[in-house]
Enzyme design. Sequence first.
Site, mmCIF file in Angstrom:
data_model
loop_
_atom_site.group_PDB
_atom_site.id
_atom_site.type_symbol
_atom_site.label_atom_id
_atom_site.label_comp_id
_atom_site.label_asym_id
_atom_site.label_seq_id
_atom_site.Cartn_x
_atom_site.Cartn_y
_atom_site.Cartn_z
ATOM 1 N N ARG A 59 78.962 30.252 2.850
ATOM 2 C CA ARG A 59 78.185 30.656 4.018
ATOM 3 C C ARG A 59 78.155 32.170 4.184
ATOM 4 N NH1 ARG A 59 79.374 30.933 9.499
ATOM 5 N NH2 ARG A 59 81.419 29.960 9.190
ATOM 6 N N TYR A 112 51.842 32.364 10.971
ATOM 7 C CA TYR A 112 52.144 30.973 10.629
ATOM 8 C C TYR A 112 52.572 30.180 11.866
ATOM 9 C CZ TYR A 112 55.140 27.231 8.770
ATOM 10 O OH TYR A 112 55.753 26.039 8.520
ATOM 11 N N ASP A 184 55.501 39.691 7.055
ATOM 12 C CA ASP A 184 55.612 38.497 6.232
ATOM 13 C C ASP A 184 54.785 38.737 4.969
ATOM 14 O OD1 ASP A 184 55.425 36.030 4.998
ATOM 15 O OD2 ASP A 184 54.955 34.920 6.827
ATOM 16 N N LYS A 209 57.050 29.572 -1.986
ATOM 17 C CA LYS A 209 55.672 29.932 -2.315
ATOM 18 C C LYS A 209 55.645 30.801 -3.584
ATOM 19 C CE LYS A 209 55.224 28.191 1.918
ATOM 20 N NZ LYS A 209 56.356 27.658 2.705
#
Length: 394
Positions: A59, A112, A184, A209
């Site tokens: 983590r 988005y 973004d 993507k």
Amino acid sequence: MNDRSHLTTRAARAGAHVAPGTALPLVPALHQTTVYGYPDLASLHRVNNGEERGQAYYRFGHYNGQVLEQAVADLEGAPDAVTTASGMAAITGTVLALAETGDHVVADRNVYGGTRSLLETDLPRLGIHTTLVDGADLTEVGRALTPRTKLVLVEALTNPTVRVPDLPALSALAGHVGAKLVVDGTFVTPALLRPLDHGADLVWHSVPKYLGGHSAAMGGVVAGPRDLTARIRQSIIHLGATVGPFDAWMALLGLKTLGLRMQAHSQGATAVAEFLAAHPAVTHVNHPSRPDHPQAATAAKLYPDGTGGMLSFALAGGRPAVDQLISRLNQTIPLSPSLADVSTTMIHPATTTHKDLPREELDALGITDGLIRLSVGIEDPADLIAELGAALAP
């Protein structure tokens, strides 16, 4: 290990002390582990204190995530990067690291849908409020900025109408009130645009993507200066939103062909956009290569090497024509609720990605019932044009 130890003991410790050779593999090794062992407390403390590179617990960061971070930072021209479990984890961790109760965010209303949900549903409960603007309208952005504005959030190319914000101008506006410009870059990648070179403070991506390229690796990444990424890294650790080692490893494999893929995506989308613009069943096409695009001049300035594979187009027949097109193409260009794969896909934004917006806002954004978003892959453009032409025939 003592050969006379019980089998259960030997099995539990099998392979733990096999050192790698001196040669480096061409593909970085996959370290699929959640925790690491140390020879002494001093070694562990040096890593935890940042005095030397290493890992302790997944983590807090791990080898494969660090390799991907270094690769993306290098490609973006950034001092540092932070990997996350998803694109939404990247933007959530960024906002929570850099804004607090009473702060203000200005965001492009074209962002988005998941980002909008974060801004409009989750952040107000924390006392962080957002003003939505047209990111390509500098006057509207300027009016929305206040002394409490901490972040200006835009997409390098918007989804699904592929609008093009002027990043240098937005950076100047944000700087006047001390806000950070966060971009973004998912639709463009550093192969086509490095937002930090144009005044952005941070750039983030949804890894499945174009960065990964094959709809396989999950994750997100944020790149920028170390003082900001350090804060974001702590936010991601607190959220438990660290990318998994296998996803980071797969993303790095996809990253190796990024330049070649983005060139093919761009060339294919430009050719398909030209074909669709001339087709009688199509009322209009949204692609920055088109001279009728509202930000064509900005696109030409910022994207000399192409604008990627994303475009959208509207059918004269509306929703019935959309349904027919989907049915006719289901063996070649599938309906898919994601984008940026090496193969071409499509989606109907009004009923999927933007389905939660009211009708009047969809109309304002240009998301009609007849609009299709096309993610052009790396196939030969002639084949895509032939398939689309057959499917659009009366």
